[in-house]
Design a protein around this motif. Structure first.
Motif, PDB file in Angstrom:
ATOM      1  N   GLU A   1      33.462  53.429  43.292  1.00  0.00           N
ATOM      2  CA  GLU A   1      32.727  52.882  42.147  1.00  0.00           C
ATOM      3  C   GLU A   1      32.632  51.357  42.235  1.00  0.00           C
ATOM      4  OE1 GLU A   1      34.186  52.957  37.845  1.00  0.00           O
ATOM      5  OE2 GLU A   1      32.818  54.666  37.956  1.00  0.00           O
ATOM      6  N   ALA A   2      33.732  50.704  42.591  1.00  0.00           N
ATOM      7  CA  ALA A   2      33.725  49.241  42.718  1.00  0.00           C
ATOM      8  C   ALA A   2      32.772  48.797  43.827  1.00  0.00           C
ATOM      9  CB  ALA A   2      35.138  48.730  42.986  1.00  0.00           C
TER      10      ALA A   2
ATOM     11  N   GLN B   1      37.842  55.216  42.277  1.00  0.00           N
ATOM     12  CA  GLN B   1      37.770  53.855  41.740  1.00  0.00           C
ATOM     13  C   GLN B   1      37.219  52.874  42.773  1.00  0.00           C
ATOM     14  OE1 GLN B   1      41.934  53.552  40.454  1.00  0.00           O
ATOM     15  NE2 GLN B   1      41.117  52.863  38.470  1.00  0.00           N
TER      16      GLN B   1
ATOM     17  N   GLU C   1      35.348  43.642  36.678  1.00  0.00           N
ATOM     18  CA  GLU C   1      36.334  44.515  36.028  1.00  0.00           C
ATOM     19  C   GLU C   1      36.678  45.711  36.895  1.00  0.00           C
ATOM     20  OE1 GLU C   1      38.253  43.756  33.473  1.00  0.00           O
ATOM     21  OE2 GLU C   1      37.206  41.851  33.621  1.00  0.00           O
ATOM     22  N   LYS C   2      35.707  46.258  37.607  1.00  0.00           N
ATOM     23  CA  LYS C   2      35.978  47.380  38.523  1.00  0.00           C
ATOM     24  C   LYS C   2      36.952  46.943  39.620  1.00  0.00           C
ATOM     25  CE  LYS C   2      33.025  50.057  36.472  1.00  0.00           C
ATOM     26  NZ  LYS C   2      33.461  51.156  35.639  1.00  0.00           N
ATOM     27  N   TRP C   3      36.715  45.759  40.183  1.00  0.00           N
ATOM     28  CA  TRP C   3      37.565  45.257  41.267  1.00  0.00           C
ATOM     29  C   TRP C   3      38.943  44.821  40.760  1.00  0.00           C
ATOM     30  CZ3 TRP C   3      37.060  46.062  46.240  1.00  0.00           C
ATOM     31  CH2 TRP C   3      35.811  46.450  46.717  1.00  0.00           C
ATOM     32  N   ARG C   4      39.017  44.321  39.546  1.00  0.00           N
ATOM     33  CA  ARG C   4      40.291  43.854  38.993  1.00  0.00           C
ATOM     34  C   ARG C   4      41.331  44.985  38.946  1.00  0.00           C
ATOM     35  NH1 ARG C   4      40.533  39.327  36.434  1.00  0.00           N
ATOM     36  NH2 ARG C   4      38.405  39.421  35.694  1.00  0.00           N
TER      37      ARG C   4
ATOM     38  N   ALA D   1      31.164  44.355  37.353  1.00  0.00           N
ATOM     39  CA  ALA D   1      31.648  44.552  38.722  1.00  0.00           C
ATOM     40  C   ALA D   1      33.040  43.952  38.892  1.00  0.00           C
ATOM     41  CB  ALA D   1      30.666  43.941  39.723  1.00  0.00           C
TER      42      ALA D   1
ATOM     43  N   SER E   1      42.238  45.675  43.102  1.00  0.00           N
ATOM     44  CA  SER E   1      42.420  44.675  44.157  1.00  0.00           C
ATOM     45  C   SER E   1      42.835  43.319  43.612  1.00  0.00           C
ATOM     46  CB  SER E   1      41.115  44.509  44.946  1.00  0.00           C
ATOM     47  OG  SER E   1      40.137  43.875  44.155  1.00  0.00           O
TER      48      SER E   1
ATOM     49  N   TYR F   1      29.192  49.076  42.600  1.00  0.00           N
ATOM     50  CA  TYR F   1      28.877  47.943  41.719  1.00  0.00           C
ATOM     51  C   TYR F   1      28.671  46.670  42.536  1.00  0.00           C
ATOM     52  CZ  TYR F   1      29.289  49.869  37.034  1.00  0.00           C
ATOM     53  OH  TYR F   1      29.058  50.543  35.865  1.00  0.00           O
ATOM     54  N   ALA F   2      29.515  46.443  43.532  1.00  0.00           N
ATOM     55  CA  ALA F   2      29.378  45.242  44.365  1.00  0.00           C
ATOM     56  C   ALA F   2      28.022  45.222  45.064  1.00  0.00           C
ATOM     57  CB  ALA F   2      30.506  45.175  45.391  1.00  0.00           C
TER      58      ALA F   2
END
Length: 98
Positions: free
Chosen positions: A23-24, A20, A82-85, A80, A88, A27-28
């Motif tokens: 992947e984040a 995860q 949503e990946k971080w949410r 992006a 973190s 995206y970043a």
């Protein structure tokens, strides 16, 4: 010019080496290529471990406040986020050049 700064802190139990997180981060990095309003885009891991440190940072430069608004509404940027949410918590600051 607006400098947009985001500092991410991985949630307890989340490790840099997890799928995860990778992947984040991917995206970043890609946000800089997918959001045309960005004049400059830098992302990376914090290199110094301190109690008050955040883990990862993203710094973008945009022409003005309307460009910042379009960046925030960009579909890829939202993906992006949503990946971080999931992994973190973060803080944001937007600095306007004087």
């Amino acid at each position: 010019m607006i400098t947009h700064i985001v500092l991410f802190k991985l949630k307890d139990g989340i490790d840099r080496d997890t799928k995860q997180v990778a992947e984040a981060v991917a995206y970043a990095r890609e946000v800089g290529h997918q959001v045309p309003e960005l004049v400059d885009w830098r992302v990376g891991w914090n290199t110094v471990d301190r109690d008050i440190s955040y883990d990862f940072a993203a710094i973008g430069v945009l022409a003005d406040l309307p460009a910042l608004q379009r960046y925030q509404e960009n579909d890829f940027h939202r993906l992006a986020i949503e990946k971080w949410r999931l992994i973190s918590d973060w803080v944001v600051a937007d600095l306007e050049d004087q």
